[in-house]
Design a protein around this motif. Structure first.
Motif, PDB file in Angstrom:
ATOM      1  N   CYS A  23      36.899  37.186  40.910  1.00  0.00           N
ATOM      2  CA  CYS A  23      35.860  36.644  42.003  1.00  0.00           C
ATOM      3  C   CYS A  23      35.862  35.070  41.697  1.00  0.00           C
ATOM      4  O   CYS A  23      35.429  34.628  40.500  1.00  0.00           O
ATOM      5  CB  CYS A  23      34.574  37.208  41.837  1.00  0.00           C
ATOM      6  N   ASP A  24      36.696  34.124  42.274  1.00  0.00           N
ATOM      7  CA  ASP A  24      36.516  32.992  42.161  1.00  0.00           C
ATOM      8  C   ASP A  24      35.287  32.196  41.904  1.00  0.00           C
ATOM      9  O   ASP A  24      35.081  31.204  41.400  1.00  0.00           O
ATOM     10  CB  ASP A  24      37.408  32.137  43.391  1.00  0.00           C
ATOM     11  N   THR A  25      34.083  32.436  42.645  1.00  0.00           N
ATOM     12  CA  THR A  25      32.762  31.876  42.603  1.00  0.00           C
ATOM     13  C   THR A  25      32.039  32.449  41.785  1.00  0.00           C
ATOM     14  O   THR A  25      30.718  32.153  41.639  1.00  0.00           O
ATOM     15  CB  THR A  25      32.241  31.775  44.008  1.00  0.00           C
ATOM     16  N   VAL A  26      32.431  33.220  40.804  1.00  0.00           N
ATOM     17  CA  VAL A  26      31.694  33.857  39.901  1.00  0.00           C
ATOM     18  C   VAL A  26      32.112  33.364  38.415  1.00  0.00           C
ATOM     19  O   VAL A  26      33.486  33.058  38.221  1.00  0.00           O
ATOM     20  CB  VAL A  26      31.869  35.448  39.683  1.00  0.00           C
ATOM     21  N   GLU A  74      37.233  29.753  39.937  1.00  0.00           N
ATOM     22  CA  GLU A  74      38.147  28.757  40.598  1.00  0.00           C
ATOM     23  C   GLU A  74      38.415  27.703  40.032  1.00  0.00           C
ATOM     24  O   GLU A  74      39.398  26.753  40.457  1.00  0.00           O
ATOM     25  CB  GLU A  74      37.392  28.567  42.079  1.00  0.00           C
TER      26      GLU A  74
END
Lengths: 265, 341
Positions: A95-98, A148
């Motif tokens: 998950c990029d935003t985690v 990310e």
């Protein structure tokens, strides 16, 4: 567990048809504990299909799979996971935003219950993530970085580290080094060595033949849905592997150059 | 996809700590920027109205602004969860209308007010569950499901009232929810503050909040990690509809009547507040603090335009413009926020 079977994985007589094509035709595969097997072949040779059979994503028409001597029947990826066969999906597993720690522990976060509500135990999670990264030799400055903001190689390392942390018996990686910078390829290969040294059997699918010679113990070549050859890395050359992959005597320039590069240093 | 690392040559990659850390602090600054920029925008709007009107910067008016903002604050906080998953709930205005209507109906039936409140929250949750079912389990786009909900639910409210507003007995304690005060603070403000604090904790510190973010970023990864992502989505729509029910109760209690026309266009204010607060419409990132500031900004603009003796009909024009400009800035200034992998 006194007499451990010699094979971690033994697949025999695996066949799969998508009429009119026989994608897999009586294919076998063996893998010892802690061994790194390179699975190569041209596009459409069936290597990805074979790995999907082992990871439960595809059900074969016939053939048996034994893991540590026990016959298993995988009908879903969850079955394979339960048997501790993990497949690394690079972009499908992050998950990029985690942040880094959050990705490593996604779905099994350390938690504290306050009034029955599961709160994230972030301090514990970052501490454990740091320990996990250090143990695997993955270089990431801060476990609070969002994924990310990482490079392709670091992302791949997180995906592998995450899969490795489930204490798998078998780890399957499909093109883990594709599209990585040179130094990052080295880091990922080093990670594969670390994981296999811990006793995890690894199946590495790649088109980068030079990688095979750096980490694999054995190479299995597939051609049009069949096994055509198995070679110990110590007893073969990149040129021979290229010939086996294309199925004829083929002195490709790329192979020769790769071989020269192999010999040069 | 790796434009940031194409320069990752051997030397750079062998010195990852320094290089990456530098990049990190710069990027976190940018990411944090959406909250900073809405805070700055909020401050500018406040200063403009303070200087431009005499009445704006009085305690009476400020209390009035926050009291009127309370329903917006409540629903925006819940909507932040929905939008972070990459979804949307267009039906919140209609849920406000039906709960406002039904609160008057239930009290006319003689239902004790605490029971009425519970029943209304339950109805909100049920509406959310129904919409969430279609979104999460039937995979119909949230936009379609909640657009249908917007139409159907307000239709039901209109059918119940026949278009008239239903009065609530002025003696009922129910009205205290909208008109009561705790010290100098209006009750709706207290409710909104509690709700926002709770939402902020859930969003940032619980596994549920983490999965909401994860589903918006990469639902497949979260599913493969063994999380029931459909349940996460279902809960998010239950949350938004329940929050809308709470807002409907507050509005009915403040007005002392239930009208099927309350909450008209409310969903746009809510979406404007959330997007203005820096939550990405593409999912995966958001902030409750940003939403709080966004909702206050929307409310202050509505209030200030009236105080400045400008036409109140300017409000929807300004709100709509804000939505467009906010998303445009998201695209242009923060391409990272909309980057897809």
């Amino acid at each position: 567990m006194q007499d451990t079977p010699p094979f971690r994985v033994r697949m025999t007589g695996i066949s799969k048809q998508y009429p009119p094509i026989k994608v897999l035709d009586d294919v076998s595969l063996t893998l010892k504990p802690g061994e790194v097997l390179g699975l190569v072949g041209d596009n459409g040779a069936g290597k990805s299909t074979l790995s999907k059979v082992l990871s439960g994503a595809i059900i074969p028409d016939s053939g048996t799979i034994e893991i540590d001597g026990e016959i298993v029947h995988f009908t879903s990826p969850a079955d394979a996971r339960a048997a501790r066969v993990e497949m690394v999906y690079q972009d499908l597993s992050l998950c990029d935003t985690v942040d880094v720690a959050g990705n490593l522990f996604l779905g099994r976060e350390p938690r504290r219950r306050i009034l029955g509500i599961p709160f994230l135990d972030k301090a514990d999670m970052h501490r454990q993530a740091r320990a996990m990264l250090d143990r695997l030799g993955i270089v990431i400055a801060d476990t609070r970085l969002k994924v990310e903001n990482l490079s392709g190689g670091q992302r791949q390392s997180i995906a592998i580290g995450r899969a490795a942390s489930f204490a798998p018996r078998v780890l399957i990686m499909d093109e883990p080094t594709a599209a990585l910078a040179v130094a990052e390829v080295e880091a990922v290969l080093e990670l594969i060595r670390t994981v296999s040294a811990a006793g995890v059997s690894v199946i590495l699918i790649t088109h980068r033949l030079q990688d095979l010679f750096l980490v694999c113990d054995r190479i299995q070549v597939m051609y049009e849905g069949r096994n055509v050859a198995e070679r110990l890395v110590s007893e073969t050359t990149i040129e021979e592997i290229v010939n086996l992959i294309v199925g004829r005597k083929f002195t490709a320039r790329s192979a020769r150059r790769a071989q020269d590069a192999e010999l040069a240093p | 996809m790796n434009q940031g690392t194409s320069s990752g040559d051997v030397r750079a990659a062998s010195l990852p700590s320094e290089r990456r850390l530098l990049k990190h602090s710069l990027l976190t600054e940018l990411a944090g920027n959406s909250v900073i920029s809405i805070a700055a925008f909020f401050a500018v709007v406040c200063v403009v109205f303070s200087l431009g009107t005499d009445a704006f910067l009085t305690s009476a008016n400020l209390l009035n602004v926050v009291r009127q903002a309370a329903p917006l604050l409540i629903v925006s906080a819940a909507m932040t969860f929905v939008i972070t998953t990459g979804g949307i709930d267009l039906a919140v205005g209609s849920v406000v209308a039906i709960t406002a209507t039904l609160s008057a109906v239930f009290l006319q039936w003689g239902l004790p007010w605490p029971l009425a409140v519970l029943a209304l929250l339950g109805i909100g949750a049920a509406i959310g569950a129904l919409q969430g079912f279609f979104v999460a389990f039937e995979r119909i786009p949230a936009f379609i499901v909640t657009l249908a909900g917007l139409s159907v639910i307000r239709g039901i409210a209109l059918l119940i009232t026949g278009g008239y507003s239903i009065p609530i007995d002025p003696e009922s304690s129910f009205n205290l929810i909208g008109r009561g005060q705790i010290g100098p603070i209006p009750a709706p403000v207290v409710i909104a503050c509690l709700f926002i604090v709770l939402a902020n904790v859930v969003y940032g510190a619980t596994t549920f909040g983490r999965y909401v973010t994860g589903v918006g970023a990469n639902a497949e990864a979260v599913r493969r990690a063994g999380v029931n992502t459909r349940l996460v989505l279902l809960k998010v729509y239950i949350l938004s509809a329940t929050a809308a029910a709470l807002a409907g109760i507050v509005i009915a209690a403040r007005l002392g009547s239930g009208s099927a026309n309350s909450g008209q266009g409310f969903e746009l204010d809510v979406i404007a507040a959330v997007v203005l607060g820096g939550t990405s419409l593409f999912g995966g990132r958001g902030s409750i603090i940003g939403t709080l500031l966004g909702a206050l900004t929307v409310s202050v603009i509505a209030n200030g335009l009236i105080l400045a003796h400008l036409s109140p009909f300017l409000t929807p024009i300004v709100t709509g413009t804000i939505i467009l400009v906010a998303i445009w800035l998201n695209f242009r200034l923060f391409p990272a926020a909309t980057r897809t992998r």
